[in-house]
Design an enzyme around this catalytic site. Structure first.
Site, PDB file in Angstrom:
ATOM      1  N   GLY A   1     110.763  91.801  73.710  1.00 30.89           N
ATOM      2  CA  GLY A   1     111.704  92.811  72.693  1.00 30.89           C
ATOM      3  C   GLY A   1     110.531  93.484  71.583  1.00 30.89           C
ATOM      4  O   GLY A   1     109.636  93.781  71.857  1.00 30.89           O
ATOM      5  N   ALA A   2     111.270  93.607  70.432  1.00 28.61           N
ATOM      6  CA  ALA A   2     110.420  93.993  69.297  1.00 28.61           C
ATOM      7  C   ALA A   2     109.471  93.006  68.732  1.00 28.61           C
ATOM      8  O   ALA A   2     108.377  93.434  67.966  1.00 28.61           O
ATOM      9  CB  ALA A   2     111.211  94.641  68.135  1.00 28.61           C
TER      10      ALA A   2
ATOM     11  N   ASP B   1     112.921  84.324  76.462  1.00 29.47           N
ATOM     12  CA  ASP B   1     114.084  84.555  75.386  1.00 29.47           C
ATOM     13  C   ASP B   1     114.712  85.587  76.239  1.00 29.47           C
ATOM     14  O   ASP B   1     114.728  86.755  75.961  1.00 29.47           O
ATOM     15  CB  ASP B   1     113.359  84.816  74.020  1.00 29.47           C
ATOM     16  CG  ASP B   1     114.422  85.144  73.155  1.00 29.47           C
ATOM     17  OD1 ASP B   1     115.676  85.033  73.131  1.00 29.47           O
ATOM     18  OD2 ASP B   1     114.219  86.020  71.925  1.00 29.47           O
TER      19      ASP B   1
ATOM     20  N   CYS C   1     120.604  83.542  72.911  1.00 27.62           N
ATOM     21  CA  CYS C   1     121.386  83.324  71.635  1.00 27.62           C
ATOM     22  C   CYS C   1     122.734  83.472  72.063  1.00 27.62           C
ATOM     23  O   CYS C   1     123.598  84.493  71.713  1.00 27.62           O
ATOM     24  CB  CYS C   1     120.889  84.704  70.841  1.00 27.62           C
ATOM     25  SG  CYS C   1     121.062  86.133  71.659  1.00 27.62           S
TER      26      CYS C   1
END
Length: 401
Positions: free
Chosen positions: A219-220, A289, A342
């Site tokens: 991601g970021a 993730d 998450c």
């Protein structure tokens, strides 16, 4: 803006949030920002009040409302503390039209209080999240920072506010709404915004100097930055993603943090194996993730509960399986996959780890030893109520030597 005008503004924003939830459009915070960008006359108190109304209604309601007006009416009815909102449906200039249906007629209003859509409440309950643990998902998250050990450490850092030391070695907690991104320490790369649970997930990964690490869904780059700090800028860290926009945010963040070992790598969806062929069987650690429902992040993005469908959940689970299979081909003998979502749904946690182990003979789950959380299946779970973190599932899946 008058109080009635604020209610009408909240209704208009909720209409946009509901439409976006159905179409997988912009998140609520972006919708709010766009709304007020076009209405410069609204002052800071007006913006704050409308934001409170919008997020209050989202948190209070279960199924996706039919429209913003129904949502605000249901919010006003749900709690005596909000009954005054109903008086503002008075037809005044810039305010909402009067209530025509009697309030005692529940059928007149589509929206109703609750945690989430009924099927999702049931899925959480099957995953052991019910009662107070479920209600905590609609609370408000604090601001957590990770001190960047490539620049400094928690003991010597001087910040405008002291912060509460957390169980993660470099974690600090501040009140929700703290504007840490305006601090000089943030501009200098001394701290990064990162939820305590995310910091603990990186701690479980136990990246070490000199290792070859692949962050498969970077991601970021929040976790990539934490891994780089743990590796002390020694070794090789490949940060991958299929989203060019998000991955493009990593380079300036890495420069600010002094994380010089990170190698961003844009992947073509469906062709990840080919793009990572040069590191197949060589990685000490692969962090997966994985994209997920985000049920563990509802304190920050409560409207996510309206975006999820059973079909989408099945899609996430299938994607997680595929990513874990890709990771299995990258990790070397004696290496490890750290699987993180998450989410608090077993479909995206314990069940995925178990399914992976059934597909990959020889891999084994290692114990996850963290100062917070509890075992869940072949992994570990962090929860907002018990642990004060976002909701996370973490599993360590080791390949034999």
């Amino acid at each position: 803006m008058t109080p009635a005008a604020r209610v009408q503004a909240a209704i208009e924003v909720l209409d946009a949030v509901i439409d976006a939830a159905k179409a997988e459009g912009a998140p609520a915070d972006r919708i709010l920002a766009d709304y007020f960008r076009a209405r410069r006359y609204a002052g800071s108190k007006d913006r704050r009040a409308v934001r409170e109304l919008v997020y209050g209604a989202i948190r209070a309601l279960g199924p996706v409302p039919g429209n913003g007006r129904d949502a605000m009416l249901a919010y006003g009815r749900a709690d005596p503390a909000h009954h005054h909102l109903l008086d503002l449906f008075d037809g005044s200039p810039h305010g909402p039209a009067p209530i025509e249906a009697p309030l005692t007629d529940n059928g007149a209003i589509e929206a109703r209080p609750g945690l989430a859509p009924d099927w999702l409440v049931a899925a959480l309950a099957r995953s052991g999240v019910a009662g107070e643990a479920a209600a905590a998902l609609m609370g408000r998250a604090p601001l957590d920072l990770r001190v960047n050990t490539l620049r400094t450490d928690r003991a010597s850092l001087d910040l405008p506010e002291p912060g509460e030391p957390l169980a993660a070695p470099q974690g600090l907690r501040f009140a929700s709404g703290t504007r840490a991104e305006e601090w000089e320490a943030y501009a200098q790369g001394l701290v990064e915004v990162q939820d305590h649970g995310s910091q603990l997930a990186c701690l479980a990964a136990a990246a070490r100097p000199g290792e070859m690490v692949v962050d498969l869904c970077a991601g970021a780059g929040g976790k990539s930055l934490a891994l780089a700090a743990a590796m002390e800028n020694a070794g090789r860290l490949i940060a991958c993603d299929t989203d060019k926009r998000r991955l493009g945010n990593l380079a300036p963040r890495a420069a600010r943090a002094g994380a010089g070992l990170i190698e961003p790598r844009l992947l073509d969806p469906g062709r990840e194996r080919e793009a990572l062929g040069d590191v197949a069987g060589k990685a000490d650690l692969v962090l997966v993730d994985a994209p997920c429902s985000g049920t563990g992040t509802w304190r920050r993005k409560p409207e996510a509960k309206w975006r999820l469908t059973p079909r989408a959940l099945r899609g996430y689970a299938a994607l997680q399986d595929r990513l874990l299979d890709i990771a299995a081909a990258l990790v070397k003998p004696g290496g490890r996959i750290v699987f993180v979502t998450c989410s608090l749904l077993d479909e995206e946690g314990a069940q995925r780890a178990c399914a992976f182990l059934s597909r990959h003979e020889g891999f084994a789950a290692r114990p996850v030893n963290l100062p917070l959380g509890t075992a869940r299946g072949e992994g570990w779970r962090l929860e907002p109520l018990r642990d004060g973190t976002d909701g996370f599932f973490i599993a360590i899946l080791a390949r034999p030597c």
